[in-house]
Design an enzyme around this catalytic site. Structure first.
Site, PDB file in Angstrom:
ATOM      1  N   CYS A 157       7.036  -0.005   7.243  1.00  0.00           N
ATOM      2  CA  CYS A 157       6.547   1.142   6.484  1.00  0.00           C
ATOM      3  C   CYS A 157       7.627   1.580   5.507  1.00  0.00           C
ATOM      4  O   CYS A 157       8.805   1.667   5.878  1.00  0.00           O
ATOM      5  CB  CYS A 157       6.215   2.284   7.449  1.00  0.00           C
ATOM      6  N   LEU A 158       7.235   1.861   4.274  1.00  0.00           N
ATOM      7  CA  LEU A 158       8.189   2.306   3.246  1.00  0.00           C
ATOM      8  C   LEU A 158       8.851   3.626   3.628  1.00  0.00           C
ATOM      9  O   LEU A 158       9.921   3.953   3.120  1.00  0.00           O
ATOM     10  CB  LEU A 158       7.485   2.450   1.893  1.00  0.00           C
ATOM     11  N   GLY A 217       0.839  -1.191   0.000  1.00  0.00           N
ATOM     12  CA  GLY A 217       0.000   0.000   0.000  1.00  0.00           C
ATOM     13  C   GLY A 217       0.873   1.239   0.000  1.00  0.00           C
ATOM     14  O   GLY A 217       2.065   1.176   0.326  1.00  0.00           O
TER      15      GLY A 217
END
Ligand code: NI
Length: 183
Positions: A99-100, A46
């Site tokens: 998380c990116l 996402g």
């Protein structure tokens, strides 16, 4: 389409409250295309608009999970959510999340719901509503949090609870790499 740079912690935009989208014009369509390409390139399950430096309420999700079958979408793997709002949450569980915007870290103790119902609009502006569980539900909560300026480690008692799983900044190897969903 273009791969956009992913904004990293502690860039202030990640903490910004995002604006609701009123008109889905050509610039929004381009942003969506670029976000999809950036998510696949990362790769991630996402991506929220704040992660490419844009404080608007858009996220893209592609969570490979059997629960995706409940999605009422013409391309069930990939969804675009504009102005998403979680309208129902049920159950609790702990998820393993990364998380990116904070590469090489993860936590095994992120409290999430078992199931969520989210509503919003797709990229054509049509109302959509998804009932999600599993990784799909986790991704929805993670992305909607991003749009509210919340990051997954905010739920931990201490930042020390984060696990390093890639190369650490001092060049020392972290623990063996495992597959963790990055958003
Ligand atoms: Ni994230």
């Amino acid at each position: 389409m273009a791969i956009l740079p992913i904004v990293k912690v502690p860039e202030p935009v990640l903490r910004q409250k995002t604006k609701k989208i009123k008109k889905i014009d050509a610039s929004i369509q381009k942003l969506i295309d670029d976000m999809i390409e950036t998510m696949y390139d990362a790769p991630g399950v996402g991506l929220a608009a704040t992660q490419v430096g844009v404080a608007l309420r858009i996220c893209v999700i592609h969570a490979n999970d059997p629960d995706m079958r409940s999605a009422q979408d013409s391309s069930p793997g990939l969804i675009v959510l504009i102005n998403p709002e979680i309208v129902k949450r049920s159950g609790t569980r702990l998820c393993t999340e990364g998380c990116l915007s904070l590469p090489n870290y993860r936590s095994d103790e992120v409290p999430r719901s078992e199931k969520v119902v989210v509503k919003g609009q797709n990229r054509d502006g049509r109302p959509v509503r998804y009932t999600a569980g599993g990784l799909f539900a986790e991704a929805i909560e993670h992305e909607v949090d991003h749009l509210n300026g919340i990051l997954y480690f905010d739920y931990l008692d201490s930042i020390d609870k984060l696990t390093v799983y890639g190369p650490a900044e001092d060049g020392e190897a972290g623990e063996e790499e495992e597959v963790t969903a990055g958003h």
